[in-house]
Design a protein around this motif. Sequence first.
Motif, PDB file in Angstrom:
ATOM      1  N   THR A 321       7.533  11.587   0.811  1.00  0.00           N
ATOM      2  CA  THR A 321       8.515  11.292   1.864  1.00  0.00           C
ATOM      3  C   THR A 321       9.593  12.375   1.884  1.00  0.00           C
ATOM      4  OG1 THR A 321       9.717   9.909   0.280  1.00  0.00           O
ATOM      5  CG2 THR A 321       8.220   8.785   1.786  1.00  0.00           C
ATOM      6  N   GLN A 322      10.312  12.441   2.983  1.00  0.00           N
ATOM      7  CA  GLN A 322      11.447  13.354   3.112  1.00  0.00           C
ATOM      8  C   GLN A 322      12.718  12.511   3.023  1.00  0.00           C
ATOM      9  OE1 GLN A 322      10.833  16.688   3.596  1.00  0.00           O
ATOM     10  NE2 GLN A 322       8.633  16.308   3.667  1.00  0.00           N
ATOM     11  N   ALA A 323      13.546  12.773   2.034  1.00  0.00           N
ATOM     12  CA  ALA A 323      14.817  12.056   1.840  1.00  0.00           C
ATOM     13  C   ALA A 323      14.633  10.541   1.859  1.00  0.00           C
ATOM     14  CB  ALA A 323      15.828  12.484   2.901  1.00  0.00           C
ATOM     15  N   GLY A 324      13.548  10.079   1.229  1.00  0.00           N
ATOM     16  CA  GLY A 324      13.311   8.638   1.082  1.00  0.00           C
ATOM     17  C   GLY A 324      12.969   7.901   2.355  1.00  0.00           C
ATOM     18  N   ASP A 325      12.569   8.624   3.414  1.00  0.00           N
ATOM     19  CA  ASP A 325      12.304   7.992   4.703  1.00  0.00           C
ATOM     20  C   ASP A 325      10.874   7.441   4.754  1.00  0.00           C
ATOM     21  OD1 ASP A 325      12.284   7.154   7.298  1.00  0.00           O
ATOM     22  OD2 ASP A 325      12.137   9.159   8.183  1.00  0.00           O
ATOM     23  N   ILE A 326      10.722   6.147   4.412  1.00  0.00           N
ATOM     24  CA  ILE A 326       9.376   5.563   4.425  1.00  0.00           C
ATOM     25  C   ILE A 326       8.978   5.088   5.823  1.00  0.00           C
ATOM     26  CG2 ILE A 326       9.264   4.921   1.984  1.00  0.00           C
ATOM     27  CD1 ILE A 326      10.029   2.089   2.754  1.00  0.00           C
ATOM     28  N   SER A 327       9.868   5.282   6.809  1.00  0.00           N
ATOM     29  CA  SER A 327       9.524   4.869   8.170  1.00  0.00           C
ATOM     30  C   SER A 327       8.986   6.035   8.997  1.00  0.00           C
ATOM     31  CB  SER A 327      10.749   4.265   8.859  1.00  0.00           C
ATOM     32  OG  SER A 327      11.767   5.250   8.965  1.00  0.00           O
ATOM     33  N   ALA A 328       8.712   7.182   8.366  1.00  0.00           N
ATOM     34  CA  ALA A 328       8.118   8.318   9.080  1.00  0.00           C
ATOM     35  C   ALA A 328       6.662   7.994   9.429  1.00  0.00           C
ATOM     36  CB  ALA A 328       8.212   9.573   8.230  1.00  0.00           C
TER      37      ALA A 328
END
Length: 515
Positions: A321-328
Motif C-alpha cells: 500500500t501507499q501511506a497505509g491506503d487500503i482503499s486503493a
Amino acid sequence: MGLKAEEISKLIKQQIEGFSSELIVDEVGTVSYVGDGIARAYGLENAMAGELLEFSNGIYGMAQNLETNDVGIIILGHFDGIVEGDTVKRTGRIMEVPVGEAMIGRVVNSLGQPVDGMGEINTTKTRPVENPAPGVMDRQSVFEPLQTGIKAIDALVPVGRGQRELVIGDRKTGKTSLCIDTIINQKGKDTICIYVAIGQKESTVRSQTEILKKHGAMDYTIVLTASASQPAPLLYIAPYAGLAMAEEFMYAGKHVLIIFDDLTKQAAAYRELSLLLRRPPGREAYPGDVFYLHSRMLERAAKLNDKLGGGSITALPIVETQAGDISAYIPTNVISITDGQIFLESDLFHSGVRPAIAAGLSVSRVGGAAQIKAMKKVSGTLRLDLASFRELEAFTQFGSDLDAATQAKLNRGHRTVEVLKQGLHEVISVEKQVLIFYALTHGLLDTVRANELGRFEREFYDYIDNQQQDIILEINETKGLPDSEKLDAVINEFKDNFFTSIVESDSAAYIPETT
C-alpha cells in the motif's frame, strides 16, 4: 566395378518401400512489430488464446490478443534478437511449465528453467499455467490449521490449510519476513512451500534463499523468481507458473503453501503489457480485467475433498500500500477475493512492535476453524483485550488519575503487546504459544514487569523443553488444554525460580503479589 541390374532394382524397391509421403504443415506468421516485450504478427489465423508461439531465433511468446488483422504476442524472454519480418510459428501447445518433485529445493524462473547453477531439472511432467479452479463440489471447508509460528497470527488471525490470507502494508513493514518465517515454520509439517518473487532485486531473492537454506527450509521449498530486470511478460506469468507447480502436489493429496511477493508488481506488469497491446485503460490506467487477473489466480487455492485426495493450496498473497491506503484499487480488489487480511502498520513497526500487525484491521474469515482447541480457548479474549487497550491508551494519554480497574486493563494491555512481540526468524511451536497465552490471559504474568517479559518468555520455553516435555506432548496429542491446576503449578514454579534468579541483580524486575 559396376552394380548389377538386379542389385539396382533391389535398391530401388527398398527406397520405394521406405518412402513416406507424410506432409508436415506448420502455420507460420510474420512479425510486423516488436518492442517492449510484445510483438504483433500476421498470418496466424488459427492461433489460440494463451498458445505458445516460437520465433525464428528460438525465443517463445504467448498469444494474448487475437484480433482480425494480427495476433498480439507477449515475448517470454529478451526480445533483442527479434526483428520485423522474422517468422513466428504455432506450437499447438498452451503455455505450460515443468512440475514435480524434482523442482523442490531449486530456484527457477517463470518458465520453470533453473537459475541456481545446479544443473538441469530431471522432470518430464508439465502443467498448463492457466487451469480452471476446483468447483464448489470438489472442495471442503477449511478445518486444519496451518501454523505460522508467529504468535500474533496464530492467536488473532489464524490461517487454515486451503485459505487465502492477504498480507498487506506499506514498504518495509515486514511483509516478506512474515511469509519467510511461515515457510521456516513448515519444517517437519509435511507441507511443500513455493515462494514466488515478483519484480524484486536479484540480490534480495538471493538473500531470502540463503535464509531459507540456513534454516533447512529449501528441503521442501521451490523459489520462483521473476526479477525487476526481466521483461514484463515474465513478471505477469510468474504467479500462474507457481500455481501450476503447486497444483501438481495438491492433486497428489499433498499440502502446499504458496506466497506471491507481491501482486502489486504483477498488476503493474500486466498494466504495462495491456497498454502496449492497446487494450482500453480503466481506473488508474489498469485494464478492466485486472480484477479477473487476480481472482482466477487466487480461486485456484483450495482445500480439496477427500474423494480428490484432500490436498490443499494455502495462498499468502502480498500487496503493497501507499501511506497505509487500503482503499486503493489493487488492495480493495485483492481484499474482496481473499478470506481475510493481515494488515501491517508502519507506525507500529517504527515504534518497535514487531511483527507490526494491526489487530483492529486484520481479520481471518476462517477464524476458530483454523485453530486447535487449546489455542481457541486461550486466545478467545485476546483480540478484544488488545482493541480495548488501544482505545484506553489513546484516551488516558491526557489523564493522570486512573481508577484501579482502568489501570489493571492498561497493565494487562502492555503485557499483551509485549507477549505478541517476536524476533525475526524466531518461530514458536503452537504448544509453547498456548502456554504463554494461558499465563497471560489468566493473569499469571501480571506480576512480571513488562520490560522483563521477553527474557521471561525465552527462559520459560527453555524450562518447558528441559523439564516439562510431557505438557507439550499432551497438547500435541489431544489438541486440548491440560488441567488448569497442573498448568498453574508449572507456571508458578517457573515464576518463583525466575524471580529468585534475578532478584539480586534487579529488585525492580518483579511486582510483589498483592493480597
